[in-house]
Motif scaffolding. Sequence first.
Motif, PDB file in Angstrom:
ATOM      1  N   ILE A 163       0.834  -1.197   0.000  1.00 27.31           N
ATOM      2  CA  ILE A 163       0.000   0.000   0.000  1.00 27.31           C
ATOM      3  C   ILE A 163       0.873   1.252   0.000  1.00 27.31           C
ATOM      4  CG2 ILE A 163      -1.632   1.346   1.395  1.00 27.31           C
ATOM      5  CD1 ILE A 163      -2.868  -1.376   2.210  1.00 27.31           C
ATOM      6  N   GLN A 164       1.927   1.257   0.795  1.00 31.63           N
ATOM      7  CA  GLN A 164       2.838   2.396   0.827  1.00 31.63           C
ATOM      8  C   GLN A 164       3.451   2.636  -0.546  1.00 31.63           C
ATOM      9  OE1 GLN A 164       6.145   2.057   3.535  1.00 31.63           O
ATOM     10  NE2 GLN A 164       6.901   4.109   3.087  1.00 31.63           N
ATOM     11  N   LEU A 165       3.835   1.563  -1.211  1.00 36.99           N
ATOM     12  CA  LEU A 165       4.438   1.689  -2.538  1.00 36.99           C
ATOM     13  C   LEU A 165       3.423   2.213  -3.542  1.00 36.99           C
ATOM     14  CD1 LEU A 165       6.878   1.269  -4.373  1.00 36.99           C
ATOM     15  CD2 LEU A 165       6.148  -1.125  -4.663  1.00 36.99           C
ATOM     16  N   GLY A 166       2.196   1.695  -3.465  1.00 41.79           N
ATOM     17  CA  GLY A 166       1.149   2.167  -4.372  1.00 41.79           C
ATOM     18  C   GLY A 166       0.833   3.634  -4.171  1.00 41.79           C
ATOM     19  N   GLN A 167       0.909   4.084  -2.939  1.00 46.06           N
ATOM     20  CA  GLN A 167       0.666   5.504  -2.636  1.00 46.06           C
ATOM     21  C   GLN A 167       1.889   6.365  -2.946  1.00 46.06           C
ATOM     22  OE1 GLN A 167      -0.398   5.210   1.546  1.00 46.06           O
ATOM     23  NE2 GLN A 167      -2.560   5.488   1.066  1.00 46.06           N
ATOM     24  N   GLU A 168       3.008   5.712  -3.237  1.00 43.01           N
ATOM     25  CA  GLU A 168       4.301   6.389  -3.396  1.00 43.01           C
ATOM     26  C   GLU A 168       4.539   7.326  -2.201  1.00 43.01           C
ATOM     27  OE1 GLU A 168       7.043   8.567  -6.827  1.00 43.01           O
ATOM     28  OE2 GLU A 168       4.948   8.104  -7.253  1.00 43.01           O
ATOM     29  N   TYR A 169       4.311   6.774  -1.029  1.00 46.08           N
ATOM     30  CA  TYR A 169       4.525   7.542   0.198  1.00 46.08           C
ATOM     31  C   TYR A 169       6.017   7.502   0.525  1.00 46.08           C
ATOM     32  CZ  TYR A 169       4.149   8.955   5.102  1.00 46.08           C
ATOM     33  OH  TYR A 169       4.303   9.595   6.304  1.00 46.08           O
TER      34      TYR A 169
END
Length: 238
Positions: free
Chosen positions: A188-194
């Motif tokens: 999820i973090q990667l998908g959000q590019e957080y």
Amino acid sequence: MRNETTIPESVSKKRFVVGMVIFDDMTNLDLVGPMDALARIPAVDIKLIAQSSELITTDSGCRVVPDVTFVDAPSLDMLFIPGGPGINKLLLDENTLGFLKKAGTSADWVTSVCTGALALGAAGLLKGYKATTHWTCRDLLPIVGAEPVNERVVIDRNRITGGGVTAGIDFALYLIAHLWGKDRAQMIQLGQEYNPAPPFNSGSPDTAPDNIVEKFLKVSERNTKARKEALLSLNQVG
């Protein structure tokens, strides 16, 4: 991050109901950051809960539609409340505090971001727990029986609190990792590019220039004072 908890059986259920309490003058990112991350979990069913079915207006003018009211809210696996300027009114609103107390007593998880922690505390849900909130209000937590911790996210048993505004994203990722595994949280973090790379190192009073901290304290002084007075008045009534 303080982590002193066990994971209840509800996490393994097919449907995990998250009730997010919304109110006028809440801060957008307090709600949307955690909501966006949690919505990526297939088992999570998010319900936006308000006193009435009328549109909610955030502190930046966005309009939000409640899913259910306090009266018809379902049983919750997790209770969540954001913060914002509107929290001042909630601290003196018996209807809201009553709902928080009732829902928080039965929910497996009781959570907040930013000054939402003050509302949880006013409802009696943080007594004896470690917690955090926006840095300007962290020293108010002992008024409601909580132990303040200077961290972005604090997990103490089934209470999870996040610091101010952007800490809501960290809050959600810690929560997801804790309940559904690190791989899911990292996806999820990667998908959000957080991958924060702020232009200034002013995101904390510990690192911001002294003059900036002083200016912010000055502009937020009235809000902080009102919150302190509201919490103290609740203690006197109790």
